[in-house]
Enzyme design. Structure first.
Site, short mmCIF file in Angstrom:
data_model
loop_
_atom_site.label_atom_id
_atom_site.label_comp_id
_atom_site.label_asym_id
_atom_site.label_seq_id
_atom_site.Cartn_x
_atom_site.Cartn_y
_atom_site.Cartn_z
N TYR A 137 -2.55 -0.81 10.43
CA TYR A 137 -2.59 -1.38 9.08
C TYR A 137 -1.34 -0.94 8.32
O TYR A 137 -0.68 -1.76 7.66
CB TYR A 137 -3.85 -0.90 8.36
CG TYR A 137 -3.90 -1.21 6.88
CD1 TYR A 137 -4.22 -2.49 6.43
CD2 TYR A 137 -3.67 -0.22 5.92
CE1 TYR A 137 -4.29 -2.78 5.08
CE2 TYR A 137 -3.73 -0.51 4.57
CZ TYR A 137 -4.04 -1.78 4.15
OH TYR A 137 -4.11 -2.06 2.80
N SER A 148 0.84 -1.20 0.00
CA SER A 148 0.00 0.00 0.00
C SER A 148 0.86 1.24 0.00
O SER A 148 2.06 1.19 0.34
CB SER A 148 -0.89 0.00 1.26
OG SER A 148 -1.54 1.24 1.44
#
Length: 246
Positions: free
Chosen positions: A152, A139
């Site tokens: 996360y 990400s």
């Protein structure tokens, strides 16, 4: 890396980025296996795709992974591409939402440890082919965090570091290429809680992956990720501010 004639595993392939990757690859002449935890959603996804096999499996469950690997080894011995797309994310504040440790543990298990486990168990199968690849989906927050998805982001940062090391290690003794797909905010069900409606289409991520595979571009900075990556190298503090404007 060739982009047709492969046998490809896509974890988390029933929706979002995983579904679009499976669709693009299947339409390009690859045999695709998709996995997911929800059997109904997985079957529905498979019904919309061509040349795709659906297998219910939870990447975070060690026993389920062992069963998946046994099935792949027996029924898909030509497997040569693994796309680790399945993920888990929580939106919460470190300033007092509570349960941070439990949420972080679940994210770290799914987004990091589960990927290491699956890759390790599939290396013997991948090593049999003349050309093979592992794609880890991380990400934009792997290198610049956003405070609402802090743990996360930490799990994706761990995945980023592992992916770089895996690339070096496998290049020394195998023909397995290691790619890292780094999307920005994407408009999927997965991301709606953090404003996913404003994100890029999942198909754009899938298309960038195919192009990168064809050109052996091992770190794939999709959309805004490329801009944030450049800003991060120029000024880490400005990149952090750009990712946390409020």
């Amino acid at each position: 890396m060739k982009t047709t004639g492969n046998t490809v595993l896509v974890t988390g392939g029933s929706a979002g980025i995983g579904f679009e990757i499976a669709k693009v690859l299947s339409e390009a002449g690859n045999k695709v296996i998709i996995t997911g935890r929800n059997e109904e959603r997985l079957r529905e996804a498979a019904s919309k795709l061509k040349n795709v096999t659906a297998i219910v499996s939870d990447v975070a469950d060690k026993a389920a992974v062992n069963e998946l690997v046994a099935t792949l080894t027996k029924e898909f011995p030509s497997l040569n591409v693994v796309i680790n797309n399945a993920g888990r994310a929580f939106v919460h504040s470190l300033a007092g939402d509570g349960d941070t440790v439990d949420k972080a543990a679940e994210e770290m298990n799914t987004n990091y440890l589960a990927i290491i486990r699956l890759n390790e168990k599939l290396l013997p199968l991948l090593s049999k082919g003349e050309e093979a690849a592992i794609v880890n989906v991380s990400s934009i927050v792997a290198f610049v965090p956003n405070h609402v998805t802090s743990t996360y982001g930490a799990s994706k940062a761990a995945l980023h570091s592992y992916t770089q090391s895996l690339r070096i290690a496998l290049a020394k003794s195998t023909s397995i290429k290691v790619f890292e797909l780094m999307p920005p905010l994407v408009n999927t069900d997965f991301s709606q809680e953090i404003g996913g409606a404003n994100g890029i289409p999942a198909k754009a991520v899938a298309d960038d992956l195919i192009n990168a595979l064809a050109n052996d571009e091992f770190e794939i900075h999709v959309g805004r990720t490329a801009q944030i990556f450049e800003l991060f190298h120029a000024s880490p503090s400005e990149a952090l501010l750009a990712m946390n404007p409020n």
